[in-house]
Design a protein around this motif. Structure first.
Motif, PDB file in Angstrom:
ATOM      1  N   ALA A 319       0.833  -1.213   0.000  1.00 45.16           N
ATOM      2  CA  ALA A 319       0.000   0.000   0.000  1.00 45.16           C
ATOM      3  C   ALA A 319       0.864   1.257   0.000  1.00 45.16           C
ATOM      4  O   ALA A 319       0.509   2.266  -0.608  1.00 45.16           O
ATOM      5  N   TRP A 320       2.023   1.180   0.676  1.00 45.11           N
ATOM      6  CA  TRP A 320       2.898   2.348   0.799  1.00 45.11           C
ATOM      7  C   TRP A 320       3.456   2.783  -0.543  1.00 45.11           C
ATOM      8  O   TRP A 320       3.361   3.957  -0.907  1.00 45.11           O
ATOM      9  N   TRP A 321       4.042   1.836  -1.312  1.00 45.37           N
ATOM     10  CA  TRP A 321       4.648   2.267  -2.567  1.00 45.37           C
ATOM     11  C   TRP A 321       3.590   2.674  -3.595  1.00 45.37           C
ATOM     12  O   TRP A 321       3.817   3.556  -4.422  1.00 45.37           O
ATOM     13  N   ARG A 322       2.412   2.049  -3.515  1.00 46.13           N
ATOM     14  CA  ARG A 322       1.335   2.461  -4.418  1.00 46.13           C
ATOM     15  C   ARG A 322       0.810   3.854  -4.061  1.00 46.13           C
ATOM     16  O   ARG A 322       0.360   4.600  -4.932  1.00 46.13           O
ATOM     17  N   THR A 323       0.875   4.204  -2.771  1.00 46.79           N
ATOM     18  CA  THR A 323       0.438   5.542  -2.358  1.00 46.79           C
ATOM     19  C   THR A 323       1.314   6.616  -2.986  1.00 46.79           C
ATOM     20  O   THR A 323       0.810   7.672  -3.408  1.00 46.79           O
ATOM     21  N   TRP A 324       2.623   6.380  -3.070  1.00 47.73           N
ATOM     22  CA  TRP A 324       3.505   7.345  -3.703  1.00 47.73           C
ATOM     23  C   TRP A 324       3.137   7.571  -5.163  1.00 47.73           C
ATOM     24  O   TRP A 324       3.033   8.709  -5.627  1.00 47.73           O
ATOM     25  N   PHE A 325       2.931   6.461  -5.872  1.00 51.85           N
ATOM     26  CA  PHE A 325       2.559   6.597  -7.280  1.00 51.85           C
ATOM     27  C   PHE A 325       1.165   7.202  -7.431  1.00 51.85           C
ATOM     28  O   PHE A 325       0.924   8.021  -8.331  1.00 51.85           O
ATOM     29  N   LEU A 326       0.241   6.801  -6.549  1.00 51.53           N
ATOM     30  CA  LEU A 326      -1.121   7.333  -6.649  1.00 51.53           C
ATOM     31  C   LEU A 326      -1.142   8.829  -6.373  1.00 51.53           C
ATOM     32  O   LEU A 326      -1.921   9.571  -6.993  1.00 51.53           O
ATOM     33  N   SER A 327      -0.304   9.311  -5.474  1.00 50.47           N
ATOM     34  CA  SER A 327      -0.216  10.749  -5.210  1.00 50.47           C
ATOM     35  C   SER A 327       0.266  11.492  -6.450  1.00 50.47           C
ATOM     36  O   SER A 327      -0.261  12.555  -6.805  1.00 50.47           O
ATOM     37  N   LEU A 328       1.258  10.913  -7.127  1.00 57.11           N
ATOM     38  CA  LEU A 328       1.741  11.512  -8.373  1.00 57.11           C
ATOM     39  C   LEU A 328       0.655  11.482  -9.443  1.00 57.11           C
ATOM     40  O   LEU A 328       0.425  12.481 -10.145  1.00 57.11           O
ATOM     41  N   PHE A 329      -0.021  10.352  -9.554  1.00 61.01           N
ATOM     42  CA  PHE A 329      -1.091  10.225 -10.550  1.00 61.01           C
ATOM     43  C   PHE A 329      -2.224  11.209 -10.263  1.00 61.01           C
ATOM     44  O   PHE A 329      -2.836  11.752 -11.193  1.00 61.01           O
ATOM     45  N   ALA A 330      -2.520  11.419  -8.975  1.00 56.79           N
ATOM     46  CA  ALA A 330      -3.587  12.364  -8.614  1.00 56.79           C
ATOM     47  C   ALA A 330      -3.228  13.768  -9.069  1.00 56.79           C
ATOM     48  O   ALA A 330      -4.091  14.520  -9.563  1.00 56.79           O
ATOM     49  N   PHE A 331      -1.959  14.134  -8.925  1.00 54.83           N
ATOM     50  CA  PHE A 331      -1.505  15.448  -9.392  1.00 54.83           C
ATOM     51  C   PHE A 331      -1.661  15.566 -10.904  1.00 54.83           C
ATOM     52  O   PHE A 331      -2.151  16.584 -11.416  1.00 54.83           O
ATOM     53  N   VAL A 332      -1.258  14.521 -11.635  1.00 48.57           N
ATOM     54  CA  VAL A 332      -1.397  14.539 -13.096  1.00 48.57           C
ATOM     55  C   VAL A 332      -2.869  14.622 -13.500  1.00 48.57           C
ATOM     56  O   VAL A 332      -3.233  15.362 -14.420  1.00 48.57           O
ATOM     57  N   ALA A 333      -3.726  13.865 -12.800  1.00 53.43           N
ATOM     58  CA  ALA A 333      -5.166  13.885 -13.109  1.00 53.43           C
ATOM     59  C   ALA A 333      -5.743  15.285 -12.891  1.00 53.43           C
ATOM     60  O   ALA A 333      -6.564  15.756 -13.688  1.00 53.43           O
ATOM     61  N   MET A 334      -5.304  15.970 -11.830  1.00 55.03           N
ATOM     62  CA  MET A 334      -5.776  17.326 -11.585  1.00 55.03           C
ATOM     63  C   MET A 334      -5.306  18.282 -12.675  1.00 55.03           C
ATOM     64  O   MET A 334      -6.042  19.187 -13.078  1.00 55.03           O
ATOM     65  N   MET A 335      -4.088  18.081 -13.169  1.00 57.59           N
ATOM     66  CA  MET A 335      -3.593  18.921 -14.252  1.00 57.59           C
ATOM     67  C   MET A 335      -4.415  18.700 -15.524  1.00 57.59           C
ATOM     68  O   MET A 335      -4.745  19.651 -16.243  1.00 57.59           O
ATOM     69  N   LEU A 336      -4.740  17.440 -15.807  1.00 58.35           N
ATOM     70  CA  LEU A 336      -5.569  17.143 -16.984  1.00 58.35           C
ATOM     71  C   LEU A 336      -6.964  17.748 -16.827  1.00 58.35           C
ATOM     72  O   LEU A 336      -7.542  18.271 -17.785  1.00 58.35           O
ATOM     73  N   PHE A 337      -7.505  17.669 -15.611  1.00 56.73           N
ATOM     74  CA  PHE A 337      -8.808  18.270 -15.353  1.00 56.73           C
ATOM     75  C   PHE A 337      -8.747  19.779 -15.542  1.00 56.73           C
ATOM     76  O   PHE A 337      -9.667  20.391 -16.098  1.00 56.73           O
ATOM     77  N   ALA A 338      -7.633  20.396 -15.105  1.00 53.20           N
ATOM     78  CA  ALA A 338      -7.458  21.837 -15.288  1.00 53.20           C
ATOM     79  C   ALA A 338      -7.407  22.202 -16.764  1.00 53.20           C
ATOM     80  O   ALA A 338      -7.936  23.239 -17.184  1.00 53.20           O
ATOM     81  N   VAL A 339      -6.793  21.332 -17.571  1.00 57.05           N
ATOM     82  CA  VAL A 339      -6.755  21.572 -19.023  1.00 57.05           C
ATOM     83  C   VAL A 339      -8.163  21.519 -19.606  1.00 57.05           C
ATOM     84  O   VAL A 339      -8.545  22.357 -20.437  1.00 57.05           O
ATOM     85  N   VAL A 340      -8.963  20.554 -19.146  1.00 57.87           N
ATOM     86  CA  VAL A 340     -10.356  20.460 -19.617  1.00 57.87           C
ATOM     87  C   VAL A 340     -11.109  21.733 -19.284  1.00 57.87           C
ATOM     88  O   VAL A 340     -11.842  22.293 -20.104  1.00 57.87           O
ATOM     89  N   ILE A 341     -10.941  22.225 -18.043  1.00 56.79           N
ATOM     90  CA  ILE A 341     -11.630  23.447 -17.619  1.00 56.79           C
ATOM     91  C   ILE A 341     -11.142  24.631 -18.435  1.00 56.79           C
ATOM     92  O   ILE A 341     -11.915  25.493 -18.874  1.00 56.79           O
ATOM     93  N   LEU A 342      -9.837  24.683 -18.699  1.00 55.11           N
ATOM     94  CA  LEU A 342      -9.255  25.784 -19.466  1.00 55.11           C
ATOM     95  C   LEU A 342      -9.800  25.790 -20.889  1.00 55.11           C
ATOM     96  O   LEU A 342     -10.113  26.856 -21.445  1.00 55.11           O
ATOM     97  N   VAL A 343      -9.935  24.603 -21.483  1.00 53.46           N
ATOM     98  CA  VAL A 343     -10.483  24.509 -22.841  1.00 53.46           C
ATOM     99  C   VAL A 343     -11.917  25.010 -22.868  1.00 53.46           C
ATOM    100  O   VAL A 343     -12.306  25.786 -23.747  1.00 53.46           O
ATOM    101  N   GLU A 344     -12.719  24.573 -21.885  1.00 47.59           N
ATOM    102  CA  GLU A 344     -14.126  24.970 -21.855  1.00 47.59           C
ATOM    103  C   GLU A 344     -14.269  26.470 -21.546  1.00 47.59           C
ATOM    104  O   GLU A 344     -15.074  27.164 -22.175  1.00 47.59           O
ATOM    105  N   ALA A 345     -13.504  26.934 -20.564  1.00 47.56           N
ATOM    106  CA  ALA A 345     -13.617  28.355 -20.183  1.00 47.56           C
ATOM    107  C   ALA A 345     -13.090  29.278 -21.247  1.00 47.56           C
ATOM    108  O   ALA A 345     -13.572  30.420 -21.387  1.00 47.56           O
ATOM    109  N   GLY A 346     -12.120  28.809 -22.017  1.00 46.46           N
ATOM    110  CA  GLY A 346     -11.543  29.669 -23.061  1.00 46.46           C
ATOM    111  C   GLY A 346     -12.268  29.566 -24.372  1.00 46.46           C
ATOM    112  O   GLY A 346     -11.949  30.269 -25.333  1.00 46.46           O
ATOM    113  N   GLY A 347     -13.285  28.681 -24.458  1.00 45.33           N
ATOM    114  CA  GLY A 347     -13.996  28.471 -25.708  1.00 45.33           C
ATOM    115  C   GLY A 347     -14.984  29.589 -26.010  1.00 45.33           C
ATOM    116  O   GLY A 347     -15.317  30.408 -25.191  1.00 45.33           O
TER     117      GLY A 347
END
Length: 347
Positions: A319-347
């Motif tokens: 669980a410990w080593w997966r938590t490290w990767f999942l924390s990184l993945f969560a950051f990437v997912a938030m960045m992708l979500f921010a891109v989606v919001i940016l595309v919609e808001a800038g449209g």
């Protein structure tokens, strides 16, 4: 034909008629009905609920019954949520595993809880309101003035381009977008939110991607409108975090036959519920200037660790080593979500 056969035929005909016409039940003065067939799907009734669609056998057509159903719905949800939230906070892995394994009657479903938490978060943000930045140099009023001036120019251009259909269509689209912007700014004005003196110098050239730079330029030109759009689309598209996040969690168990996408989806949704509730606590705590708020930053990885271990039956190390990767993945997912919001808001 004897009397017994006649009575049997009549009873059979009555039952058939009620099956075809399920409204044939008796209606009493107190509003209660007694049907022999389900009013929803016409299935013959056996017991207090229809065994085909689950609807209650008897309909209570009174005002008191209506408010009874309302209170039952509220407190039934409330009863479930008070059993769900403690597990979500202290034993998220157990909650996830219970729901996946089918023991669901006592808990709020992941998607229902997620929608409730998102609604609570944005309600909290809108209720608290406030300013962003210390000194205000770009106000909603200035943004409204700019958009209204743009609208006046566009309407004048429309009059001048009366004979050009293609140009008229282009101008009409711009007018519709400008009016939408004005409506959005009016909502921002009503909420009392202002955009303060935030240093955004250089942001319009911070990316090598042209459309991102263009979106940043639009945001800098009218930050009040940008704030409104980001908040609006973040609320509407919050569900997109679930499909964005699930593939990243799957990468932690790529060859596992024990866990499928359904398991990962339940995990992600409950995890997002906790993070949203944590956002509410941080928002309220920040507003009240409570001490110790930075310590909240340690809770997300701890929650992930507990949820991973309980939901997937992992060792502490697994669980410990997966938590490290999942924390990184969560950051990437938030960045992708921010891109989606940016595309919609800038449209």
């Amino acid at each position: 034909m004897n009397g017994t056969e006649t009575l049997g035929d009549m009873a059979g005909a009555l039952a058939a008629a009620r099956t075809v016409e399920p409204t044939a039940g008796e209606h009493r003065a107190d509003g209660h009905t007694h049907e022999s067939a389900c009013l929803n799907c016409a299935t013959p009734l056996v017991g207090s609920h229809c065994h085909a669609c689950g609807q209650a056998a008897h309909v209570h057509k009174t005002l008191g019954a209506f408010f009874h159903d309302l209170l039952h719905g509220v407190f039934h949800f409330e009863g479930k949520i008070w059993r769900t939230l403690p597990l979500l906070v202290t034993k998220p892995g157990k909650l996830t595993r219970e729901y996946i394994d089918g023991r669901r009657a006592s808990y709020v479903s992941p998607i229902a809880l997620f929608l409730f938490c998102v609604f609570a978060l944005f309600t909290t943000i809108n209720s608290l309101g406030g300013d962003i930045g210390a000194s205000v140099n770009t106000t909603v009023e200035q943004g409204l003035k700019q958009e209204r001036n743009d609208l006046a120019v566009l309407e004048a251009e429309r009059i001048a381009a009366r004979g050009d259909a293609a140009e008229l269509a282009k101008i009409d689209a711009a007018i519709a977008e400008t009016r939408k912007n004005i409506a959005g700014l009016e909502q921002v004005k009503a909420s009392g939110i202002n955009v303060g003196n935030i240093d955004t110098s250089g942001l319009e050239t911070a990316s090598d991607i042209g459309w991102i730079n263009e979106a940043v330029k639009k945001a800098k030109a009218n930050p009040s409108l940008a704030l409104y759009k980001v908040q609006n689309y973040s609320y509407k598209l919050s569900w997109a975090l679930i499909p964005i996040s699930v593939p990243f969690l799957w990468l932690l168990f790529p060859f596992s036959r024990r866990f499928g996408l359904y398991d990962h989806t339940v995990f992600v949704t409950y995890s997002l519920c906790f993070m949203t509730l944590l956002g509410i606590v941080a928002t309220v705590g920040g507003r009240l200037a409570l001490p110790g708020l930075p310590a909240l930053a340690f809770l997300p990885p701890l929650h992930m660790l507990l949820q991973l271990r309980g939901a997937y039956g992992l060792s502490w190390f697994g669980a410990w080593w997966r938590t490290w990767f999942l924390s990184l993945f969560a950051f990437v997912a938030m960045m992708l979500f921010a891109v989606v919001i940016l595309v919609e808001a800038g449209g």
